[in-house]
Design a protein around this motif. Structure first.
Motif, PDB file in Angstrom:
ATOM      1  N   THR A   6      45.854  56.868  39.640  1.00 46.68           N
ATOM      2  CA  THR A   6      45.930  55.855  40.520  1.00 46.68           C
ATOM      3  C   THR A   6      45.301  56.424  42.079  1.00 46.68           C
ATOM      4  O   THR A   6      45.425  55.301  42.978  1.00 46.68           O
ATOM      5  N   PHE A  54      51.510  47.402  35.510  1.00 44.34           N
ATOM      6  CA  PHE A  54      51.928  48.665  36.391  1.00 44.34           C
ATOM      7  C   PHE A  54      53.563  49.072  36.153  1.00 44.34           C
ATOM      8  O   PHE A  54      54.219  47.717  35.899  1.00 44.34           O
ATOM      9  N   PRO A  84      38.187  38.394  44.229  1.00 45.25           N
ATOM     10  CA  PRO A  84      38.826  38.664  45.647  1.00 45.25           C
ATOM     11  C   PRO A  84      39.664  39.892  45.847  1.00 45.25           C
ATOM     12  O   PRO A  84      39.889  40.625  44.760  1.00 45.25           O
ATOM     13  N   ASN A  85      39.801  40.164  47.126  1.00 46.69           N
ATOM     14  CA  ASN A  85      40.802  41.597  47.034  1.00 46.69           C
ATOM     15  C   ASN A  85      42.205  41.615  46.166  1.00 46.69           C
ATOM     16  O   ASN A  85      42.645  40.615  45.986  1.00 46.69           O
ATOM     17  N   THR A  96      41.117  48.236  39.164  1.00 51.75           N
ATOM     18  CA  THR A  96      42.169  48.793  38.084  1.00 51.75           C
ATOM     19  C   THR A  96      41.329  48.769  36.610  1.00 51.75           C
ATOM     20  O   THR A  96      41.430  49.518  35.588  1.00 51.75           O
ATOM     21  N   GLU A 156      36.313  53.274  43.775  1.00 49.71           N
ATOM     22  CA  GLU A 156      37.239  53.203  45.155  1.00 49.71           C
ATOM     23  C   GLU A 156      36.812  54.327  46.237  1.00 49.71           C
ATOM     24  O   GLU A 156      37.659  55.107  46.617  1.00 49.71           O
TER      25      GLU A 156
END
Ligand SMILES: Nc1ncnc2c1ncn2[C@@H]1O[C@H](COP(=O)(O)OP(=O)(O)OP(=O)(O)O)[C@@H](O)[C@H]1O
Ligand SMILES: [Mg+2]
Lengths: 283, 319
Positions: free
Chosen positions: A282, B23, B48-49, B55, B94
């Motif tokens: 991650t 998670f 949205p954020n 993920t 990302e």
């Protein structure tokens, strides 16, 4: 479809290019160059110190240091024995701690895995590169020792610890043996480092933890009451290195050390594998 | 849920079945998502954020393991078989990440070397082509740490384009790019899509998505709230008619009688979502009821409106 190249893998794809690129990065790293320079300085300092403190003809004082003045190759032997308890484990911990954690902290790990580099192949490549590093650091000490020894001291026959003489060629053979043994012991430290490196995304933490393990083992060996666990500690076997200087060769200590190192590699390698192949990336 | 599905499903570049990621902290980041990304589409992945886009992308690439559910990328299960399908997938996840003390070129050489399926022989040429494609040739030899934000982003895209790909997964590819860079990315995506490459792109720039994408999927707090083709999204179903009249309450009741939904009325205006009724019927009904029609407009919704409608007005992220 814009598939220009076939996607079939060559049967024997071991990924040698990736390993070479890893080793190249290792060598280009400033910090690693500095480590190599410091390690190479150890035999130079030993050689010069002995040269300055022995008077002409005072010769045969016996012991390891005394032998240096008889034969230059002993500078290499002495240097290896000096660096193996702390310096070499440090040099390994720093690089091994960074293997996986370093890539994770930079985020490059996700791009390597997406290439795709399978997780097992990534670990194997990192470990193989560590093998190269272990061999490199021990060889650098030995080589620098031989060079400075030959420059400063005569080099005819090699007087062994047992007092008998060996030819120069025999001496070099024993030196190669010492280098290989030291590298194998360091590979055990590297396996611990690789495992710790899969546990965190902070390379400094992995380096520090690996180094701590190496130092704690040294401390435990110094406590006689704990002799029951000594045979299971890498540090207890490091100085078996000196057995290579005896005549006749005593192999039992070397064999025990080598077996223990292989055991560490198997155990910590498996732990690293189990951890890394199931972990969410991650970062 | 109005998930559009053709009767005979087209081949899918990405498909997931009730994909869920919980998670270790207990956070459910992705909740029973069933993605359907048709081959050849440019799929805009919106939300949205913190709604679970990154993920999901990490799971598609085998970086994060799903808690439950299945994934197929280019027909291959993920994770599995050493991720064989992934060599036909270029990805930007990302933001870019490279070794700071290596040049952009050396970084790409390293990624190329790590790829078992690429040949050593034309590695140099491949890297040069990829750098040229993103306009980085002049900065190829510069250390990555000295790259600007946009140069880094471009290098990330270059890495995704290192090989001919069948699928590109781009997580916010225009982040930090200048207007030229943003336009370049749009052109690049159009060019690749024209070649038949499927592009799966997450973005917050809705106008870009509106220009670029043939399909969209919208995430909200880990769940997929809508997915389908752009055409369906802006179709009749969501077209809104607005009547301007001095007697807007009467207009409102006519719209209601017609069975239109989401009716609003404010001074001088009545408005409703058309549904599958043709607009001319609405005009006829208004006139028949004696509403003095001063103006009548039929507006396709902007993606932004639909997005806000689907994901809520709230600005705060949902933890
Ligand atoms: N390693 C992790 N451990 C726990 N929770 C996580 C982890 N990674 C992400 N999350 C949580 O999962 C949720 C979804 O995060 P994700 O990064 O997928 O969002 P996103 O849609 O990509 O958001 P953005 O638009 O800001 O990039 C968030 O609530 C986030 O806090
Ligand atoms: Mg994200």
């Amino acid at each position: 479809m814009s598939v220009a190249e076939p996607l079939t893998k060559p049967v024997l794809a071991v990924g040698g290019r990736f390993l070479l690129s890893e080793i190249g990065m290792q060598l280009r790293r400033r910090r690693n160059q500095l480590i190599l320079a410091v390690l190479a300085a150890v035999p130079v300092i030993i050689g010069i110190a002995v040269k300055l403190t022995t008077h002409d003809g005072a010769g045969a004082t016996g012991g390891l240091i005394g032998n240096i003045t008889n034969n230059g190759i002993f500078v290499a032997f002495t240097a290896l024995i000096v660096v193996i308890p702390i310096f070499l484990p440090m040099a390994v911990a720093v690089v091994a701690g960074e293997t996986v954690a370093g890539e994770a902290s930079l985020g490059t790990l996700r791009y390597l895995l997406a290439v795709p580099v399978g997780r097992t192949r990534l670990l194997l490549t990192k470990f193989a590169a560590m093998g190269f590093w272990c061999l490199l650091i021990t060889s650098v000490v030995a080589l620098a020792g031989v060079i400075i020894g030959v420059i400063l001291f005569p080099s005819a026959h090699v007087t062994l610890l047992s007092g008998t003489q060996a030819t120069l060629l025999g001496g070099v053979g024993r030196l190669v043996g010492m280098v290989l043994y030291a590298a194998l012991m360091m590979l055990a430290v590297a396996a611990i480092g690789l495992f710790i490196s899969t546990l965190t995304e902070v390379p400094i933490a992995a380096m520090a933890a690996t180094l701590t393990v190496a130092i704690v083992m040294q401390v435990l060996v110094a406590v006689p009451q704990l002799h029951a666990i000594h045979p299971w500690l890498i540090s207890d076997h490091l100085l078996n290195l000196a057995d290579l200087l005896r005549d006749p060769l005593r192999v039992s200590g070397l064999r025990d050390g080598a077996l223990l190192a292989v055991g560490y590699v198997v155990v910590f390698g498996s732990l690293a594998w189990a951890r890394f192949t199931t972990k969410d990336v991650t970062s | 849920m109005p998930t559009s599905r053709a009767s005979a499903e087209p081949p899918l570049a990405i498909s997931t079945d009730v994909l869920t990621k919980k998670f270790s902290g207990g956070q459910i980041a992705v909740n029973q998502v069933s993605l359907r990304v048709p081959v050849g589409s440019v799929f805009g992945f919106l939300g949205p954020n913190g709604s679970g886009k990154t993920t999901t992308i990490r799971m598609l690439l085998g970086l994060v393991f799903a808690t439950s559910g299945d994934i197929a990328v280019l027909g291959e299960p993920i994770p599995g078989r050493g991720g064989a399908a992934l060599s036909a997938v270029g990805a930007l996840v990302e933001g870019p990440a490279f070794h700071p003390y290596l040049s952009g070129q050396a970084n790409l050489r390293r990624l190329d070397a790590a790829d078992l399926t690429s040949s050593a022989r034309d590695s140099r040429a491949r890297v040069a082509t990829a750098l040229e494609r993103v306009g980085l040739t002049a900065a190829a030899g510069k250390r990555y740490r000295n790259y600007s934000l946009g140069m880094r982003q471009r290098l990330g895209i270059a890495a995704a384009l290192l090989r001919p790909r069948r699928l590109l997964i781009l997580d916010e590819p225009t982040n930090g790019l200048d207007p030229q860079g943003t336009r370049e990315v749009r052109h690049l995506v159009a060019e690749l899509a024209a070649d038949g490459t499927t592009v799966f792109v997450s973005s917050h720039l809705l106008s870009e998505v509106e220009h670029m994408c043939s399909h969209v999927g919208v995430m909200r707090t880990g769940s997929m709230v809508w997915q389908g083709s752009m055409r369906d999204l802006g179709s009749q179903q969501r077209v809104r008619v607005t009547v301007e009249s001095l007697d807007s309450p009467l207009a409102k009741s006519v719209l209601a009688d017609l069975g239109l939904s989401e009716i609003t009325e404010s001074d001088g205006q009545a408005s409703a979502v058309l549904g599958d009724r043709p607009p001319e019927q609405v005009v006829a009904a208004l006139v028949a009821a004696g509403v003095g029609v001063r103006g009548f407009s039929v507006a396709k919704p902007k993606l932004e409106d639909i997005f806000v409608q689907l994901t809520g007005e709230g600005f705060d992220v949902s933890g």
